[in-house]
Design an enzyme around this catalytic site. Structure first.
Site, mmCIF file in Angstrom:
data_model
loop_
_atom_site.group_PDB
_atom_site.id
_atom_site.type_symbol
_atom_site.label_atom_id
_atom_site.label_comp_id
_atom_site.label_asym_id
_atom_site.label_seq_id
_atom_site.Cartn_x
_atom_site.Cartn_y
_atom_site.Cartn_z
ATOM 1 N N LEU A 140 0.864 -1.174 0.000
ATOM 2 C CA LEU A 140 0.000 0.000 0.000
ATOM 3 C C LEU A 140 0.905 1.229 0.000
ATOM 4 O O LEU A 140 2.013 1.199 0.570
ATOM 5 C CB LEU A 140 -0.892 0.035 1.255
ATOM 6 C CG LEU A 140 -1.950 -1.063 1.402
ATOM 7 C CD1 LEU A 140 -2.681 -0.898 2.741
ATOM 8 C CD2 LEU A 140 -2.953 -1.028 0.259
ATOM 9 N N ASP A 141 0.447 2.309 -0.619
ATOM 10 C CA ASP A 141 1.212 3.551 -0.594
ATOM 11 C C ASP A 141 1.401 4.015 0.853
ATOM 12 O O ASP A 141 0.602 3.673 1.734
ATOM 13 C CB ASP A 141 0.491 4.648 -1.379
ATOM 14 C CG ASP A 141 0.398 4.345 -2.859
ATOM 15 O OD1 ASP A 141 1.238 3.570 -3.352
ATOM 16 O OD2 ASP A 141 -0.523 4.882 -3.511
ATOM 17 N N LYS A 142 2.420 4.816 1.084
ATOM 18 C CA LYS A 142 2.725 5.303 2.430
ATOM 19 C C LYS A 142 1.494 5.898 3.112
ATOM 20 O O LYS A 142 1.208 5.597 4.277
ATOM 21 C CB LYS A 142 3.834 6.359 2.343
ATOM 22 C CG LYS A 142 4.144 7.040 3.672
ATOM 23 C CD LYS A 142 5.133 8.172 3.500
ATOM 24 C CE LYS A 142 5.325 8.923 4.812
ATOM 25 N NZ LYS A 142 6.238 10.087 4.650
ATOM 26 N N THR A 144 -1.696 5.543 2.358
ATOM 27 C CA THR A 144 -2.918 4.740 2.292
ATOM 28 C C THR A 144 -2.931 3.804 3.494
ATOM 29 O O THR A 144 -1.941 3.156 3.801
ATOM 30 C CB THR A 144 -2.970 3.913 0.993
ATOM 31 O OG1 THR A 144 -2.974 4.811 -0.125
ATOM 32 C CG2 THR A 144 -4.214 3.049 0.944
ATOM 33 N N ARG A 241 -5.824 5.925 -7.471
ATOM 34 C CA ARG A 241 -5.577 7.364 -7.476
ATOM 35 C C ARG A 241 -5.564 7.906 -8.901
ATOM 36 O O ARG A 241 -6.162 8.956 -9.189
ATOM 37 C CB ARG A 241 -4.258 7.662 -6.782
ATOM 38 C CG ARG A 241 -4.227 7.217 -5.316
ATOM 39 C CD ARG A 241 -2.826 7.160 -4.751
ATOM 40 N NE ARG A 241 -2.202 8.477 -4.740
ATOM 41 C CZ ARG A 241 -0.909 8.674 -4.482
ATOM 42 N NH1 ARG A 241 -0.106 7.644 -4.249
ATOM 43 N NH2 ARG A 241 -0.418 9.888 -4.485
#
Length: 310
Positions: A140-142, A144, A241
């Site tokens: 997961l993105d930082k 998120t 996104r």
């Protein structure tokens, strides 16, 4: 821990493929670079053939032997990182990643990652992903938050990786976006590729972009904003996104893709949360379904929008 041994038979449809390509398709838990290293180390063999190259074409009917050595000792130290463990057994764990935490060590983020926290909380982690990514099957993105499944041994890791690649894992996210999409539910199928100018960005409709598919549906409306349930079918970088921004409804707080706008909700990060995760257990075959409530910052913004909408 003994080495893992895989015996793979080449099917007619794979005739002529490069050896490293064939192996990466059949063993999705191993990267192409890891496979090439195994070949160069002599850990991949075909019949009585001597030294082989990654570019060697495979032939139908051949049996390929792959020996994966046990993971090297991970040169990381456990650190206290805030994370919640929803489920754990001898093969895997399902955890909730808080926002603001990077998943694994990388340049600029050598301490305080999710991996550091996992080392101190779980009894074991797989080594297939490499010494800096133990147990990490997906990311997961930082900024998120939400659900992730972590592998505790190589067998579970390889099977989970194959399931993600085969689109057998169902993931639902909650996203707060600018505007209200019309129609209220739909499917986005615009290919995604690397932005030709901005190195850190992805682009919908990029030249040589890869297939990408995202479903969405509106859960709640707050005048100028909407809370969406989103399911990415494919797993492209920044997919949700990028697709929502392309639709004209960027995620609130997403600076990179146009979601930081004057007068919007006071979001310190992108309002994206991995809410629901469903998959078949890679060893027991049991269907697993998990849900994670929204973190406090996300819930506070929704409560404020609900008050203003009255």
């Amino acid at each position: 821990m003994p080495e893992e041994v895989f015996r793979l038979k080449v099917d007619p449809a794979s005739e002529g493929k490069r050896l490293d390509v064939f192996l990466s398709e059949r063993l999705p838990g191993l990267t192409r670079s890891r496979i090439k290293r195994l070949i160069s180390e002599g850990r991949v063999s075909i019949s009585e053939e001597g030294k082989i190259k990654p570019s060697r074409p495979v032939r139908a009917g051949e049996e390929i032997l792959v020996r994966v050595p046990p993971p090297e000792e991970v040169p990381l130290e456990p650190e206290p990182v805030p994370l919640e463990i929803l489920y754990e057994d001898e093969d895997l764990a399902v955890i909730v990643k808080p926002p603001g935490v990077v998943v694994h060590p990388a340049v600029g983020h050598l301490r305080g990652t999710l991996v550091h926290g996992l080392l101190g909380r779980l009894s074991g982690l797989s080594g297939v992903g490499g010494s800096l990514r133990p147990g990490i099957v997906h990311r997961l993105d930082k900024d998120t938050s939400g659900l992730m499944v972590v592998a505790k041994n190589d067998r579970a890791h390889l099977r989970l990786a194959a399931m993600f690649k085969g689109r057998e894992v169902e993931k639902w996210y909650l996203a707060l976006v600018h505007g209200v999409p019309e129609p209220r539910s739909g499917r986005i199928t615009v290919p995604i590729g690397r932005h030709p100018v901005h190195r850190k960005k992805m682009l919908a409709g990029a030249p040589r972009g890869r297939e990408a598919e995202t479903f969405y549906r509106v859960r709640e409306v707050f005048r100028k904003w909407a809370l969406l349930e989103v399911r990415p079918v494919t797993g492209r970088t920044h997919q949700i996104r990028v697709h929502l921004s392309h639709l004209g409804h960027p995620i609130v707080g997403d600076v990179l893709y146009g979601g930081k706008r004057p007068g919007g909700p006071p979001a310190a990060r992108q309002m994206l949360h991995a809410w629901r995760l469903s998959f078949v257990h890679p060893v027991t075959g049991k269907r697993m379904v998990f849900e994670a409530p929204l973190p406090e910052d996300f819930e506070n913004i929704l409560e404020e929008l609900r008050r203003c909408a009255k």
